[in-house]
Design an enzyme around this catalytic site. Structure first.
Site, PDB file in Angstrom:
ATOM      1  N   LYS B  81     -13.996  -5.550  42.670  1.00  0.00           N
ATOM      2  CA  LYS B  81     -15.053  -4.875  41.905  1.00  0.00           C
ATOM      3  C   LYS B  81     -15.164  -3.422  42.383  1.00  0.00           C
ATOM      4  O   LYS B  81     -15.029  -3.138  43.577  1.00  0.00           O
ATOM      5  CB  LYS B  81     -16.378  -5.617  42.134  1.00  0.00           C
ATOM      6  CG  LYS B  81     -17.540  -5.140  41.260  1.00  0.00           C
ATOM      7  CD  LYS B  81     -18.768  -6.028  41.497  1.00  0.00           C
ATOM      8  CE  LYS B  81     -19.955  -5.621  40.637  1.00  0.00           C
ATOM      9  NZ  LYS B  81     -21.117  -6.504  40.849  1.00  0.00           N
ATOM     10  N   SER B 156     -23.347  -8.265  36.777  1.00  0.00           N
ATOM     11  CA  SER B 156     -22.640  -7.005  36.720  1.00  0.00           C
ATOM     12  C   SER B 156     -21.156  -7.109  37.055  1.00  0.00           C
ATOM     13  O   SER B 156     -20.398  -6.184  36.740  1.00  0.00           O
ATOM     14  CB  SER B 156     -23.297  -6.010  37.676  1.00  0.00           C
ATOM     15  OG  SER B 156     -23.144  -6.433  39.009  1.00  0.00           O
ATOM     16  N   SER B 180     -25.056 -11.511  39.919  1.00  0.00           N
ATOM     17  CA  SER B 180     -23.959 -10.714  39.371  1.00  0.00           C
ATOM     18  C   SER B 180     -22.563 -11.296  39.540  1.00  0.00           C
ATOM     19  O   SER B 180     -21.610 -10.787  38.966  1.00  0.00           O
ATOM     20  CB  SER B 180     -23.981  -9.311  39.974  1.00  0.00           C
ATOM     21  OG  SER B 180     -24.975  -8.549  39.338  1.00  0.00           O
TER      22      SER B 180
END
Ligand SMILES: [Mg+2]
Ligand SMILES: [Zn+2]
Lengths: 95, 507, 477
Positions: B81, B156, B180
């Site tokens: 990420k 996210s 997330s």
């Protein structure tokens, strides 16, 4: 709870954000909705409850007083938008 | 050629060890697929093809030299990420304010991955600064759900979850502040685990809310997630909140056995707001556990309604402080439009941050400002204590708490952004886990009528990773993993969605 | 004009004498090229995290104990949020809710007598960076070398009433901290700096007046002048029926006046909240006892001990212990030569004279104790006489020379060669018949003159005892 445009101005100043006059109303409304919603917390009796900043009961985490790092200025300045003479450069700060 | 990219990470790791597949072959297969599919899904902000081949050579050499024999994932391509710092590789948090930021240091998890011979193939898209539940707040544009490109992948860590689902990575790292990892894993039909707070070092994770953030793993099954978690977990002297545990051998828990496992379902987790099909999926899953010998019952857990407000007060407060350092002075975006210092601050930040981030920073500044601290921030910390207390009490009776990951399956693109409060409310089942610092896993448990995956959440007690891993593994034995149907189609047609993701790549 | 009383409270920032910074492993050394004592942590790079230096906590506790504070057994850090280029994270890690020490105080003595200045609290925090104005490009350059250097902030109650009391308080504070080894307290390097909160009120009034704050004062002289200046300014305002505005002011020592610093546009709302990246500190009984048992002898005790153990006058003891450095020098020298009175004499007379002459502070003394000890030995063993010794000491003081080598090299050793002395004295007697006559006539003073002449002839190096003896012998013959 009423969120005024003045409040938005104040909060934006704290967060160092600029908001246009046009945006203020919408932001005030959004914040008001969200904060109103957050106020449902008041339905929960928290009398005598210790506020919890950390979930785990860990404490006393230290490092020893030893110097390890060496000069690494070039790397630190690599991402600087503006630098001069080995320093980060900003517009003149007036006192 | 073998269909490498549909393999699990552990299977590929094994094949590489046995010299059935070379690391370079695996990397090539992976990039072929990425190039084919990413224009459709836009999982990646940065692809690291050149670096990946260089790493592949090095890892192959180490494997051939007999090193890395204990690393189950050596040579396996994986994604990170884009809020986790990677030395020499742009790390943007999907924000304009960090569009050109190249860290000069690796996050601790990256150091660990490199040691274990992982091949990092790219940095994945996300909601800007991890603030969002859809991956639509990214400065670089939204990621699409591989099950249906009209839907969001969740957020996210949407880029990571979508990449794993779309076979654009064997596994991926995400970060989970309020769901997330779990929620996008749920929306994308893959497995994601958020460990107990303090299990994985946060050093090098660009902070959203420090007391809630935790890095975790996303994979196509629990075994891959677990193997990856073993690589990245461990005590770190650079993170004071990292907890030194005796044992990180989570793979020991990959056992098909839930007999006598006590599973509780909070009644409130099945109540109002929960989509009927999701509810059915969850109850089905509960039945599967029962059938396998677990003791499953519903129980009353209080305070569920207070988790979302408490979470958002705390997260926004911490975020407003954490994100203050992005000021145009040391790194990242600086406005071109300034005369004095105050302009540099205000214009860089106003131009550099997106609306959702600004909104949360303003909420955060408000709840900490003089006159409101007690009513909001301190109150939220007390509510947090009560929520934690509720979980502790539940774990006296149960080993695991079971429930949905999200109240609905993946919403359509653009549906959530207009009403922030509604978006916040969709985090109802995930945020309390972060408030209490608990470990939790989301895994697929069927699909709704639209064909979208339903996420099942299993929550464990502090450091109870092994309980939820064992349960997830047992569950998987009864439920077959499903690939997104569209994958076979995107292999043929590649150009139906124009990709402008590369445009956003700051030079 | 009405009679006014000045009310002063201080916030004193003290840099701790740790080797590394408070939250990272960078050096705390003073100076250095800009940004060379920095790392990703202390420059606030994204994703980096603080880890607390244990020594900082121990120094803060040591200071708290010496300043009679109660130690907060469970304390924690908070974030103080504000934007300024010298603060890379845009928050300072400090302590608001649970500072490590509270409710202390020290006794000061001024011409008005003794009084106690109460200490409200001591908290730990990180220092900020330095801004340098670049005149060529009209921009400001940011140097983060000082960023993350550990500080304790000692906050007094508004218990002081005059510049004299403030200086007495600061001097006492400085001595205590130096004795503890917690800080070098070098004001010129900024390791001790004071913010002065000052208000005035009519004598007899109970309510405090509106205060102003003057920041970062770093010399006692400037502090005294700033207090005087600000006191006058506030009284003048009140006399003209105006109000004192609560604000931060900067004292300009050259212009002998203070200026308002920040514009009002910037509302100060620091939004303190508990630092989530650091865990609470719990100070156990054992830990506290260990630190307490390590506390060194402080000034007052040392002074009494010097009087008793070394039998030196209390005035001398107070001067010597008035500087930790001087006291260390004293004790180290005594340890070598075992002659406390001699050592004390050299420090009290010659050292003080030279310090004054050179406009130096006791902290600047730079000679080694063995050299002074050696000099004292040489005098004691008649290797040099006192006149020469003074000359040699000056060299030791200024250049830290080895007295033995120096005396050898310059042939300053005492002459006690009977033959040489005798022939010199015979010559002196022959040259001064009048003095001989005077002596014989009962004027014993005349002998002193002849001794003096002999010493002069011998360039001061003659053994004075022998000269006396031989002159007398030859005159009485
Ligand atoms: Mg302070
Ligand atoms: Zn540093």
């Amino acid at each position: 709870m009423k969120i005024t445009e003045d409040t938005i101005q104040y909060v934006a100043a704290l967060a160092k954000l600029s908001v246009t006059e046009g945006e203020k109303k919408k932001i005030a409304k959004d914040l008001e909705d969200i904060l109103d919603y957050m106020e449902i917390m008041n339905q929960l009796d928290t009398e005598g409850v210790e506020p919890m900043s950390h979930v785990l009961p860990v404490k006393n985490i230290f490092r020893e007083d030893v110097v390890i790092n060496e000069n690494n200025r070039e790397e630190l300045l690599k991402n600087a938008p503006k630098q001069k003479d080995g320093s980060f450069a900003v517009p003149k700060t007036v006192e | 050629m073998k269909d490498i990219t549909t393999m699990t990470a552990l299977d590929l790791g094994r094949a590489i060890k046995q010299k059935e597949i070379s690391v370079a072959e695996a990397v090539k297969a992976q990039f072929d697929i990425m190039k084919l599919r990413d224009p459709s899904y836009q999982c990646y902000i940065t692809m690291m093809e050149e670096e990946a081949y260089t790493q592949a050579e090095e890892i192959q050499r180490r494997i051939d030299a007999g090193e890395l024999f204990n690393s189950t994932l050596a040579g396996v391509p994986m994604a990170v990420k884009d809020n986790i710092c990677t030395r020499g590789i742009k790390t943007t948090c999907a924000s304009k304010i960090l569009y050109n930021f190249v860290p000069t240091y690796d996050a601790t998890v990256i150091e660990k991955l490199k040691q274990a011979g992982a091949i990092i193939i790219g940095k994945t898209n996300m909601d800007e600064f991890a603030m969002g539940s859809t991956t639509e707040t990214s400065f670089l544009g939204a990621t699409k759900n591989p099950w249906n490109t009209e839907c969001v992948p969740g957020g996210s860590s949407g880029g990571s979850a979508a990449a794993v689902a779309a076979e654009e990575a064997f596994y991926a790292l995400g970060s989970d502040t309020g769901g997330s990892i779990r929620q996008p894993a749920g929306y994308c039909g893959v497995t994601g685990i958020k460990p107990t707070y303090g299990t994985v070092s946060r050093y090098g994770l660009i902070a959203y809310a420090s007391s809630l953030d935790q890095i975790g793993t996303i994979g196509r099954n629990i075994s891959d997630c677990t193997a990856a978690l073993e690589v990245i977990s461990g005590h770190d002297l650079k993170d004071s909140t990292s907890v030194n545990q005796l044992n990180y051998s989570y793979r020991e828990a990959l056992v098909d056995d839930v007999k006598q496992l006590r599973i509780g379902i909070p009644t409130d987790y099945l109540g109002k707001g929960l989509d009927e099909e999701v509810r059915e999926g969850i109850l089905n899953a509960a039945q599967i556990f029962r059938n396998k010998g677990a003791i499953v019952e519903e129980f009353e857990m209080h305070g569920v309604d207070f988790a979302v407000p408490s979470y958002y007060v705390i997260a926004c407060a911490e975020a407003s402080s954490n994100l203050s350092r992005f000021d145009g002075v040391k790194y990242g975006y600086r406005t071109e439009n300034y005369e004095g210092l105050q302009d540099v601050y205000k214009n860089s930040r106003s131009e550099g941050f997106g609306n959702e981030v600004k909104r949360r920073m303003m909420i955060g500044a408000f709840v900490l400002s003089s006159g409101y601290y007690d009513a909001f921030y301190n109150k939220a910390l007390k509510v947090r204590a009560i929520i934690n207390e509720g979980f502790q009490r539940a774990f006296e009776k149960y080993d695991i708490i079971l429930g949905p990951t999200a109240p609905v399956t993946a919403p359509g693109l653009g549906e959530s952004l207009s009403d922030p409060l509604k978006m916040y409310l969709s985090d109802i089942y995930t945020v309390s886990v972060n408030l209490a610092g608990l470990p939790a896993v989301s895994l697929p448990c069927g699909r709704d009528k639209k064909g979208l995956p339903i996420g099942l959440q299993l929550i464990g007690k502090h450091f109870g990773e092994k309980d939820i891993i064992r349960a997830a593994y047992s569950f998987e034995q009864a439920v077959k993993y499903e690939r997104p149907i569209s994958l076979t189609e995107t292999n043929k047609e590649t150009k139906h969605i124009s990709s402008d993701i590369t445009k956003g790549k700051g030079e | 004009m009405k009679a006014y009383e000045t009310v002063i409270g201080l916030e004193v920032h003290v840099e701790l004498a740790t080797k590394s910074k408070i939250f990272c492993s960078c050096t705390t050394l003073f100076g250095g090229d800009p940004n060379t004592h920095c790392c990703p942590v202390c420059t606030g790079m994204p994703g980096t995290l603080p880890v607390l230096n244990k020594q900082v906590v121990e120094y803060a506790i040591a200071a708290g104990l010496a300043l009679n504070c109660s130690i907060t057994r469970r304390c924690k850090f908070d974030r103080k949020n504000y934007f300024y280029p010298d603060l890379p994270k845009a928050y300072q890690i400090s302590q608001l809710y649970l500072p490590i020490c509270r409710d202390g105080g020290i006794e000061i003595e001024t011409s008005a007598g003794k009084k106690t200045v109460r200490i409200h609290e001591i908290h730990m925090e990180e220092d900020a960076g330095k801004l340098i104005h670049d005149p060529w490009e009209d921009c400001t350059l940011v140097d983060y070398n000082r960023c993350g250097v550990p500080l304790i902030e000692i906050v007094s109650e508004p218990d002081m009433r005059s510049a004299e009391e403030v200086v007495a308080y600061l001097e006492k504070l400085r001595l205590i901290l130096q004795y503890l080894g917690v800080s070098d307290c070098k004001m010129q390097e900024g390791s001790l700096r004071a913010d002065i909160n000052l208000s005035v009120r009519e004598v007899g009034a109970i309510e405090l007046g509106t205060r102003t704050e003057m920041k970062n004062m770093n010399s006692f002289k400037a502090i005294a002048r700033a207090i005087e200046g600000e006191r006058k300014r506030q009284i003048e305002l009140l006399e003209y029926g105006k109000c004192v505005v609560q604000e931060t002011r900067r004292w300009d020592d050259n212009k002998d006046t203070s200026f308002a610093m920040r514009s009002k546009e910037d509302a100060q709302d620091y939004r303190y909240f508990p630092e989530p990246d650091l865990l609470p500190i719990e100070i156990s009984d054992e830990w506290l006892e260990t630190i307490r048992s390590r506390q060194p002898e402080l000034r007052d005790d040392k002074m009494l001990r010097y009087e008793k153990e070394f039998d030196i006058p209390s005035y001398d003891a107070s001067i010597i212990t008035g500087s930790k450095h001087l006291a260390d020098l004293f004790e180290e020298t005594v340890a070598i030569c075992k002659k406390p009175k001699e050592v004390s004499n050299w420090l009290m007379v010659e050292t003080m004279r030279l310090l004054k002459e050179q406009e130096m502070e006791a902290e600047d003394i730079n000679f080694s104790p063995d050299h002074l000890a050696k000099l004292i030995e040489m005098v004691d063993q008649n290797k040099i006489n006192r006149t020469v010794a003074k000359e040699v000491f000056e060299k030791i003081f200024k250049e830290n020379i080895d007295p033995e080598e120096y005396v050898d090299k310059h042939g300053l050793g005492m002459v006690s060669d009977d033959g040489l002395l005798r022939s010199t004295i015979e010559k002196v007697i022959a040259d001064n018949p009048q003095s001989v006559t005077d002596y014989k006539g009962g004027k014993s003073k005349a002998m002193g003159f002849l001794v003096g002449q002999t010493m002069k002839e011998m360039k001061g190096k003659a053994d004075p005892g022998m000269v006396n003896q031989i002159v007398k012998e030859l005159l009485d013959k």
